[in-house]
Design an enzyme around this catalytic site. Structure first.
Site, PDB file in Angstrom:
ATOM      1  CD  GLN A 232      42.007  18.172  26.393  1.00 25.32           C
ATOM      2  OE1 GLN A 232      41.495  17.063  26.365  1.00 25.32           O
ATOM      3  NE2 GLN A 232      42.068  18.895  27.501  1.00 25.32           N
ATOM      4  CB  SER A 233      47.344  13.405  23.480  1.00 25.76           C
ATOM      5  OG  SER A 233      47.577  12.077  23.048  1.00 25.76           O
ATOM      6  CG  ASN A 234      41.501  11.516  22.065  1.00 23.26           C
ATOM      7  OD1 ASN A 234      40.817  11.917  23.009  1.00 23.26           O
ATOM      8  ND2 ASN A 234      41.401  12.032  20.844  1.00 23.26           N
TER       9      ASN A 234
END
Ligand SMILES: *Cc1c(COP(=O)(O)O)cnc(C)c1O
Length: 316
Positions: A55-57
Site C-alpha cells: 500500500q505504498s503512497n
C-alpha cells in the site's frame, strides 16, 4: 484546526496540507518527484522503476507522475505486513497504481528491494529501454530537495500571517521528508524545531537515517556541514506492533480528524503521526498558547485498504 484544538484544550494546532499536492490523491512524495522526475527527464529516461510496501503512497504518486509525463512505470511492491485481505492487496493505493497504468509486481517481505530494482533495470536495459531507478520513498538528496522547498514555503506562509511556529510535527519513514525539511529550515536559520513521529524503525536508527540523508542533502544543495545531529529528533513510541499494522491511537486520530475537521488521515503514516501529536498535547509537551503545525503528508487512499479497523456503525 480550530475544532480539534478546542477539543484537546490547546495549543493552537495548524495543518500544512501536503495531502493536496495535486497528483492522484496527493501526498508528500509529489514534492520529491518534482525533482526526481526532472532528473529522470534530464537523463533521457523513458521508464521509471521504484519500490515500496504493497500500500505504498510513494509508488502510487510515482505512477501518477509517470502518467503525467508519458513515461512507463514499474512498481515492485514488498509484502511487509502479511495482510492478504483483498482490500489490502487490490484496493486503495494498488487500485490507483493500476488505474494510472503502472505495472505492479509483488515481492515477499524482507526481499532485497534495491537488488530487485537493479535486476529489473538490467532486464529493461537489455531490451533497449532507458530505466531510471527511484529509491523507496524517493528518499535521496534529489528527492529531499522537495522538502527543503516545502520548508521555504511554510516559513513564507507563516511570515505572511505573522505566525510564530513553536514546533512542526510529521510522520517519518524513509527519512527524505524530515531530512529535506530540516535542511531547508536550517539553511534559512528559521529556528523551528521539527519532530518526526516514526512508523517503522526504532528511534536511534530513524534519527541516524534522517541525519545521514540531511547531511548529504545539505552537501547537494551547496551548503555542506549546516545540519547538526541535534537538529534531528524522532519519537518512535507510536509505531505499535509494526509498520502498517493498526494501533488504537491511530484509529482514534483518524476518526478525530475526520469528525472535527473533515480531513482524511491514513492508517500507516499520518494516523500514527497524529496519534503522537495528540498524545504529546495531552501530556503537556507544548505550551497552551503556542502554535504547532502538523505537516500532513497524505496517504488517504490507504484508508480503503483497512476498512475494518475503525469500528464504524453500519446503516441505521
Ligand atoms: C512516505 C510517507 C511518509 C514518510 O515520509 P518519508 O519521506 O518516507 O519519511 C509520511 N506520510 C505518508 C502518507 C507517506 O506516504
Amino acid at each position: 484546526m480550530e475544532r480539534l484544538s478546542k477539543h484537546l484544550g490547546g495549543p493552537r494546532l495548524w495543518i500544512k496540507r501536503d495531502d493536496c499536492t495535486g497528483l492522484s490523491s496527493g501526498g508528500n512524495k509529489t514534492r520529491k518527484l518534482e525533482f526526481l522526475m526532472g532528473d529522470a527527464l534530464a537523463q533521457g529516461a523513458g521508464t521509471i522503476i521504484t519500490q515500496g510496501a504493497i500500500q505504498s503512497n510513494h509508488a502510487r504518486q510515482t505512477a501518477a507522475a509517470a502518467a503525467r509525463l508519458g513515461l512507463e512505470c514499474h512498481l515492485l511492491l514488498e509484502d511487509r505486513t502479511g495482510n492478504n485481505a483483498p482490500d489490502y492487496t487490490l484496493n486503495g493505493n494498488v487500485l490507483l497504481d493500476r488505474l494510472h497504468g503502472a505495472s505492479v509486481s509483488k515481492r515477499p517481505g524482507g526481499a532485497d528491494m534495491n537488488a530487485e530494482m537493479e535486476a529489473l533495470a538490467a532486464d529493461l536495459r537489455a531490451k533497449g529501454k532507458k530505466p531510471y531507478v527511484i529509491p523507496g520513498g524517493g528518499s535521496n538528496p534529489v528527492g529531499a530537495l522537495g522538502y527543503a522547498n516545502c520548508a521555504l514555503e511554510l516559513v513564507a506562509q507563516a511570515n505572511e500571517r505573522g505566525l510564530k511556529i513553536y514546533h512542526v510535527i510529521h510522520a517519518t519513514g524513509s527519512a527524505g521528508t524530515q531530512a529535506g525539511f530540516v535542511t531547508g529550515l536550517v539553511a534559512i536559520n528559521a529556528n523551528i524545531p521539527v519532530l518526526g513521529i516514526g512508523v517503522r524503525a526504532p528511534k536511534e536508527k530513524q534519527e541516524q537515517a534522517v541525519f545521514d540523508l540531511a547531511v548529504r542533502t545539505a552537501e547537494y544543495m551547496g551548503a555542506p556541514g549546516i545540519v547538526k545531529r541535534e537538529h534531528i529528533a524522532a519519537n518512535t513510541d507510536y509505531v505499535g506492533p509494526g509498520y502498517g499494522l493498526p494501533t488504537e491511537g491511530m484509529a482514534e486520530a483518524v476518526k478525530l480528524l475526520a469528525r472535527f475537521e473533515g480531513i482524511l488521515l491514513d492508517p500507516v503514516y499520518t494516523g500514527k503521526g497524529m496519534a503522537g501529536l495528540i498524545d504529546l498535547v495531552r501530556k503537556g509537551f507544548f505550551p497552551k498558547d503556542s502554535d504547532v503545525v502538523f505537516l500532513h503528508t497524505g496517504g488517504s487512499a490507504g484508508l480503503f485498504a483497512y476498512p475494518d479497523v475503525f469500528d464504524l456503525p453500519t446503516y441505521s
